[in-house]
Write a protein that holds these residues in place. Structure first.
Motif, PDB file in Angstrom:
ATOM      1  N   GLN A 177       0.837  -1.207   0.000  1.00 20.81           N
ATOM      2  CA  GLN A 177       0.000   0.000   0.000  1.00 20.81           C
ATOM      3  C   GLN A 177       0.873   1.258   0.000  1.00 20.81           C
ATOM      4  N   ILE A 178       1.918   1.269   0.801  1.00 24.17           N
ATOM      5  CA  ILE A 178       2.816   2.423   0.857  1.00 24.17           C
ATOM      6  C   ILE A 178       3.620   2.536  -0.436  1.00 24.17           C
ATOM      7  N   ARG A 179       4.091   1.427  -0.948  1.00 18.24           N
ATOM      8  CA  ARG A 179       4.876   1.470  -2.195  1.00 18.24           C
ATOM      9  C   ARG A 179       4.036   2.002  -3.347  1.00 18.24           C
ATOM     10  N   SER A 180       2.746   1.664  -3.346  1.00 21.70           N
ATOM     11  CA  SER A 180       1.859   2.159  -4.402  1.00 21.70           C
ATOM     12  C   SER A 180       1.643   3.663  -4.276  1.00 21.70           C
ATOM     13  N   ALA A 181       1.519   4.157  -3.019  1.00 17.64           N
ATOM     14  CA  ALA A 181       1.278   5.588  -2.802  1.00 17.64           C
ATOM     15  C   ALA A 181       2.545   6.412  -2.955  1.00 17.64           C
ATOM     16  N   LEU A 182       3.709   5.800  -2.699  1.00 15.76           N
ATOM     17  CA  LEU A 182       4.994   6.517  -2.752  1.00 15.76           C
ATOM     18  C   LEU A 182       5.962   5.740  -3.644  1.00 15.76           C
ATOM     19  N   PRO A 183       5.741   5.736  -4.941  1.00 12.15           N
ATOM     20  CA  PRO A 183       6.564   4.896  -5.829  1.00 12.15           C
ATOM     21  C   PRO A 183       8.038   5.283  -5.865  1.00 12.15           C
TER      22      PRO A 183
END
Length: 680
Positions: A177-183
């Motif tokens: 979820q974090i990787r998707s929001a902060l690529p």
């Protein structure tokens, strides 16, 4: 026949009480000063120092003051921006990065870090509460977008797998979820190295691995001499298991205060040795690393015991502990401790003045006891000043110190007078107190010397406190300190008093059973802690010394009629132990309940856990114990012991131990009355 004449100085010392007193106290004060001077002397650390101008990679940071905790955020705590600003200014002189564990209440930290050129490992606290976890994740996402130049990486969760609050797949979903929001921001998770090996499903979700290696906290604690090699070995093992991922050591350090774990001893010297040795190793290997931690965090004593609050490179007042460079002292407050010791010694002046005719031999014994006792009491007081966290622990500290002080003064009085002191048995002391409460000062008891009464009550208190302490160390020792210095004085004092008695042993269940529990529990502590733990070894010795006069003063007591009660209590213990081991502490049920929290067994565990957290078992044990003592009903005393035993097994150890010992004492007193013939 040749005669040897004594000098005028020798005659003065032998015959002048004032000169003997001045010499005795003067030499004692000098000896006390020398002891604390040596104990507090600066020590050179053999590991290489870190140059003041050399910037280290990263350090764990919390802006909390010494009287604050993260639990206070729910009560409206706000962190002073002045505090954060001064902290960032201080840390920027020695570090390139800081690591945060949560964003809640500390949203302004990245901005101030940016001001002083510090990078930030931004942490999101992951818990078993998905609503709170999502709030943390959203806050971290917003901060990372707001401060792209300072956020080095985002850490999704800290030791959540170790605490068994989430499963591996749940954690991996949060990371994605974090990787998707902060690529464009590297994302990782931080946990003890062992849990990366147990949950390999998390590794594909992260950009790099952040592992914790804490030699002190290992299941098999590592001594300071082997700690650096241990870190190297563990890092190599993890790197070999996950060869395609970069390894960053997210936490490593050593505590400066707290209890010993096997051969791992917390001290300022050992903390300096570890930190300096690790930095030399890490920078030679070009590792990325994070030291734990910037400042001592006393609030951690709540969940980790005293040792949890003292991992900082600076104390809570932001004073440098010289961990990185320069000589260090294990007792930096040694001069203050000397003043307290000198004050303790001078409190005995009335005793020496009352027995001013002491011989030279008596003065030697008196001065020795004076010095050793003053050192031990002040050492125990210093430990309590470090480890106590709340009113209950302050009450415990005061009780232990008062008992040690009474034993100290009365022992010195016995040495000075040359006469042995007498005291009642435990059973007779309870009988005396019971009649005083029931009948008051006009009761049926004969008149006794106040010294006998004081010594008897002190002895009863010491035995009760020792039993409470040893049961706690046996059942739940991980975060519990050894109060060795506070019990050494009464243990030696009562053993000495007993050795000078000529009384014959009498049937006394309390004396005999107290001795048996002290011996058995001490052996259990010795096995659990291993002989490598010198603090535990001393405690075991104290328990054995306390047990000897109890056993010596009691002959074979008529305990056969108590066997059914013993069997009942043992059966209750077995049931509680099974519930704890197979339900509350079961890792298999943990995993099931994380996926299916609404199942009946999981709801039961959740309810019991909440009761443990709220100390319901502990308070229940104290209430039932109070009623049992007040009403003096046999079945209620048995119930109090069973409830208190359950309280100890279910982690409300302190309250449970108090209830168990007090209800057990009153029960044994009541059940052995028909067999008692001696009374004070």
């Amino acid at each position: 026949m040749e005669r040897f004449e004594t000098s005028s100085f020798e005659r003065t010392i032998m015959w002048n009480p004032i000169m003997r007193g001045l010499l005795g106290y003067g030499s004692t004060l000098i000896a006390l000063y020398m002891f604390w001077f040596v104990a507090g002397r600066p020590l050179m650390v053999k590991e290489p120092e870190v140059d003041d101008n050399h910037r280290l990679y990263s350090v764990s940071y919390s802006p909390l003051e010494k009287d604050q905790s993260p639990f206070d955020f729910a009560k409206g705590l706000t962190i002073s921006e002045k505090r954060i600003d001064s902290d960032m200014a201080l840390l920027s002189r020695r570090f390139s990065c800081i690591r945060m564990y949560s964003a809640t209440g500390m949203e302004s930290v990245p901005a101030y870090a940016e001001k002083y050129g510090l990078k930030v490992f931004l942490g999101a606290w992951v818990s078993k509460n998905p609503v709170n976890t999502q709030k943390e994740l959203q806050t971290v996402i917003e901060l990372a977008k707001r401060h792209p130049s300072s956020v080095q990486a985002v850490i999704v969760g800290n030791e959540a797998l170790l605490r068994r609050e989430v499963t591996g797949p749940q954690l991996a979903a949060y990371i994605r979820q974090i990787r998707s929001a902060l690529p464009d921001v590297p994302v990782t998770y931080a946990d003890v190295w062992e849990f990366w090996l147990k949950h390999p499903e998390v590794e594909p979700a992260v950009d790099f691995m952040m592992i914790h290696i804490l030699p002190y906290w290992e299941d098999d604690p590592v001594a300071i001499d082997d700690a650096i090699d241990h870190v190297r070995t563990i890092r190599d093992q993890v790197a070999a298991t996950f060869p395609e991922k970069e390894i960053m050591i997210g936490e490593t350090g050593w505590p400066s205060q707290g209890r010993m774990r096997e051969a791992a001893l917390p001290s300022i010297e050992n903390q300096a040795r570890f930190i300096r040795g690790f930095i030399d190793l890490a920078e030679d290997g070009h590792w990325r690393y994070n030291l734990i931690e910037a400042f001592d965090q006393p609030w951690k004593r709540i969940s980790e015991g005293a040792v949890g609050g003292y991992w900082g490179l600076y104390d809570p007042d932001r004073i440098d502990k010289n961990i990185l460079s320069g000589p260090v002292s294990n007792f930096p407050n040694w001069l203050r401790l000397f003043y307290f010791s000198a004050g303790m010694a001078l409190l005995t002046l009335p005793i020496s003045m009352r027995h001013s005719a002491m011989s030279v031999a008596q003065w030697l014994k008196f001065s020795t006891g004076l010095m050793v006792g003053a050192i031990l009491i002040v050492m125990q007081g210093n430990q309590f000043a470090i480890v106590t966290r709340n009113g209950w622990e302050n009450l415990w500290a005061g009780t232990v110190l008062i008992q040690a002080g009474i034993a100290y003064l009365m022992t010195l009085d016995a040495i000075a007078s040359g006469y042995p002191l007498h005291y009642f048995s435990l059973d007779s002391t309870i009988h005396f107190l019971y009649n005083r409460v029931r009948f008051g000062t006009k009761g049926r008891e004969p008149v006794h010397r106040s010294s006998v009464i004081c010594l008897s009550i002190t002895r009863l208190g010491v035995v009760i406190c020792a039993l409470i302490a040893v049961l706690g160390l046996l059942i739940d020792s991980r975060y519990r300190n050894f109060n060795n210095a506070g019990f050494i004085i009464p243990a030696i004092a009562f053993a000495w008093f007993s050795s000078r008695e000529n009384r014959t042993a009498s049937p006394d269940a309390l004396e005999r059973i107290s001795a048996m529990i002290l011996i058995a529990a001490a052996i259990g502590v010795f096995i659990n802690e291993t002989p490598l733990n010198l603090q535990a070894d001393i405690w075991v010795g104290v328990c054995l010394v306390l047990a000897w006069p109890l056993w010596r003063r009691s002959s074979g007591s008529p305990l056969r009629h108590l066997s059914p009660y013993g069997i009942l209590i043992f059966a209750a213990y077995a049931i509680f132990a099974v519930i704890r081991h197979h339900i509350l502490d079961s890792k298999a049920i943990d995993a099931t309940c994380l996926d299916h929290p609404a199942e009946a067994l999981c709801l039961f565990r959740s309810m019991v856990s909440m009761m443990i957290y709220d100390k319901v078992f502990g308070w229940t044990s104290l209430i039932v114990t109070g009623l049992a003592i007040w009403l003096n009903v046999t079945w209620l005393m048995i119930l109090a012991m069973i409830v208190s035993l359950g309280s100890m097994i279910f982690h409300n150890v302190d309250m449970g131990a108090i209830g168990f010992v007090l209800s057990g004492f009153v029960f044994l007193y009541a059940k052995t009355q028909p067999f008692k013939s001696n009374r004070p």
